[in-house]
Scaffold this active site. Sequence first.
Site, PDB file in Angstrom:
ATOM      1  N   ILE A 241       0.878  -1.162   0.000  1.00  0.00           N
ATOM      2  CA  ILE A 241       0.000   0.000   0.000  1.00  0.00           C
ATOM      3  C   ILE A 241       0.918   1.215   0.000  1.00  0.00           C
ATOM      4  O   ILE A 241       1.879   1.280   0.776  1.00  0.00           O
ATOM      5  CB  ILE A 241      -0.928   0.023   1.240  1.00  0.00           C
ATOM      6  CG1 ILE A 241      -1.827  -1.221   1.277  1.00  0.00           C
ATOM      7  CG2 ILE A 241      -1.755   1.315   1.277  1.00  0.00           C
ATOM      8  CD1 ILE A 241      -2.821  -1.339   0.141  1.00  0.00           C
TER       9      ILE A 241
ATOM     10  N   GLY B  65      -6.578   1.527   7.050  1.00  0.00           N
ATOM     11  CA  GLY B  65      -7.353   0.293   6.920  1.00  0.00           C
ATOM     12  C   GLY B  65      -7.314  -0.341   5.548  1.00  0.00           C
ATOM     13  O   GLY B  65      -7.914  -1.392   5.334  1.00  0.00           O
TER      14      GLY B  65
ATOM     15  N   LYS C 126      -5.602  -4.002   5.281  1.00  0.00           N
ATOM     16  CA  LYS C 126      -6.516  -5.088   5.665  1.00  0.00           C
ATOM     17  C   LYS C 126      -7.592  -5.286   4.600  1.00  0.00           C
ATOM     18  O   LYS C 126      -7.902  -6.413   4.216  1.00  0.00           O
ATOM     19  CB  LYS C 126      -7.180  -4.761   7.000  1.00  0.00           C
ATOM     20  CG  LYS C 126      -6.240  -4.772   8.162  1.00  0.00           C
ATOM     21  CD  LYS C 126      -6.956  -4.332   9.428  1.00  0.00           C
ATOM     22  CE  LYS C 126      -5.941  -4.100  10.524  1.00  0.00           C
ATOM     23  NZ  LYS C 126      -6.514  -3.375  11.652  1.00  0.00           N
TER      24      LYS C 126
ATOM     25  N   ASN D 174       9.949  -8.204   9.257  1.00  0.00           N
ATOM     26  CA  ASN D 174       8.828  -7.383   8.799  1.00  0.00           C
ATOM     27  C   ASN D 174       7.621  -7.664   9.702  1.00  0.00           C
ATOM     28  O   ASN D 174       6.631  -8.267   9.302  1.00  0.00           O
ATOM     29  CB  ASN D 174       8.507  -7.682   7.334  1.00  0.00           C
ATOM     30  CG  ASN D 174       7.560  -6.678   6.728  1.00  0.00           C
ATOM     31  OD1 ASN D 174       6.971  -5.858   7.417  1.00  0.00           O
ATOM     32  ND2 ASN D 174       7.402  -6.757   5.417  1.00  0.00           N
TER      33      ASN D 174
ATOM     34  N   ALA E 178       3.878  -6.620   8.692  1.00  0.00           N
ATOM     35  CA  ALA E 178       3.275  -7.488   7.680  1.00  0.00           C
ATOM     36  C   ALA E 178       2.923  -8.849   8.272  1.00  0.00           C
ATOM     37  O   ALA E 178       1.841  -9.388   7.999  1.00  0.00           O
ATOM     38  CB  ALA E 178       4.213  -7.646   6.490  1.00  0.00           C
ATOM     39  N   ILE E 179       3.800  -9.397   9.083  1.00  0.00           N
ATOM     40  CA  ILE E 179       3.541 -10.706   9.693  1.00  0.00           C
ATOM     41  C   ILE E 179       2.273 -10.657  10.542  1.00  0.00           C
ATOM     42  O   ILE E 179       1.427 -11.547  10.456  1.00  0.00           O
ATOM     43  CB  ILE E 179       4.754 -11.181  10.510  1.00  0.00           C
ATOM     44  CG1 ILE E 179       5.920 -11.517   9.565  1.00  0.00           C
ATOM     45  CG2 ILE E 179       4.394 -12.386  11.380  1.00  0.00           C
ATOM     46  CD1 ILE E 179       7.244 -11.739  10.256  1.00  0.00           C
TER      47      ILE E 179
ATOM     48  N   LEU F 292      -0.269  -8.645  10.186  1.00  0.00           N
ATOM     49  CA  LEU F 292      -1.399  -8.538   9.265  1.00  0.00           C
ATOM     50  C   LEU F 292      -1.737  -9.895   8.664  1.00  0.00           C
ATOM     51  O   LEU F 292      -2.893 -10.328   8.665  1.00  0.00           O
ATOM     52  CB  LEU F 292      -1.094  -7.529   8.156  1.00  0.00           C
ATOM     53  CG  LEU F 292      -2.150  -7.396   7.058  1.00  0.00           C
ATOM     54  CD1 LEU F 292      -3.452  -6.841   7.623  1.00  0.00           C
ATOM     55  CD2 LEU F 292      -1.634  -6.523   5.927  1.00  0.00           C
ATOM     56  N   TYR F 293      -0.731 -10.581   8.155  1.00  0.00           N
ATOM     57  CA  TYR F 293      -0.977 -11.874   7.521  1.00  0.00           C
ATOM     58  C   TYR F 293      -1.544 -12.887   8.515  1.00  0.00           C
ATOM     59  O   TYR F 293      -2.438 -13.669   8.181  1.00  0.00           O
ATOM     60  CB  TYR F 293       0.296 -12.404   6.872  1.00  0.00           C
ATOM     61  CG  TYR F 293       0.815 -11.538   5.744  1.00  0.00           C
ATOM     62  CD1 TYR F 293      -0.051 -10.912   4.856  1.00  0.00           C
ATOM     63  CD2 TYR F 293       2.179 -11.337   5.567  1.00  0.00           C
ATOM     64  CE1 TYR F 293       0.422 -10.111   3.824  1.00  0.00           C
ATOM     65  CE2 TYR F 293       2.660 -10.545   4.529  1.00  0.00           C
ATOM     66  CZ  TYR F 293       1.772  -9.937   3.669  1.00  0.00           C
ATOM     67  OH  TYR F 293       2.240  -9.147   2.640  1.00  0.00           O
TER      68      TYR F 293
END
Length: 155
Positions: free
Chosen positions: A81, A89, A92, A119, A122-123, A125-126
């Site tokens: 992004i 947001g 997501k 990272n 990112a981790i 989020l995933y």
Amino acid sequence: MFTEIRDITALNKEEVLALHIADNQQDFIESTQQCLDEAKDDRRFIPVGLYKEDIPVGFAMYGVFPHEDDTQRVWLDRYLIDERYQHKGLGKYFLQQLISFLQTKYHCQKIFLSVYDNNKVAIQLYKKFGFAFNGELDEKGEKVMVREVVAHDDN
């Protein structure tokens, strides 16, 4: 909110190339130019722009690749992004859109991605979206995460 996942064409290539991540994220992902060059060299990569209200806010690249166990793996290979649109947001939101898109397009049971272990954002989020480390490393030394697809998945 009107959003769209668009193929990269001659008409939108320059606006996608203008997308940038924050300076502290530079070591985690290639530039959009590097991604597009890689997709040009290897047609299995499919780059897409992520749009909100006709404005490019992100980029992703996906594809299907053979694995050493003779299976095919669906990869969400790149995802970003633009720094101007982070913390709103959209990370997501578009991750959910990309998961749904890949499930629909490939009718896959698993989606793979890789991430550098430092990272942390990112981790997190995933993991919120059901990705988990599977113990593998990709050719660049990134840790592989996989998301098992389940029927009527809400994430």
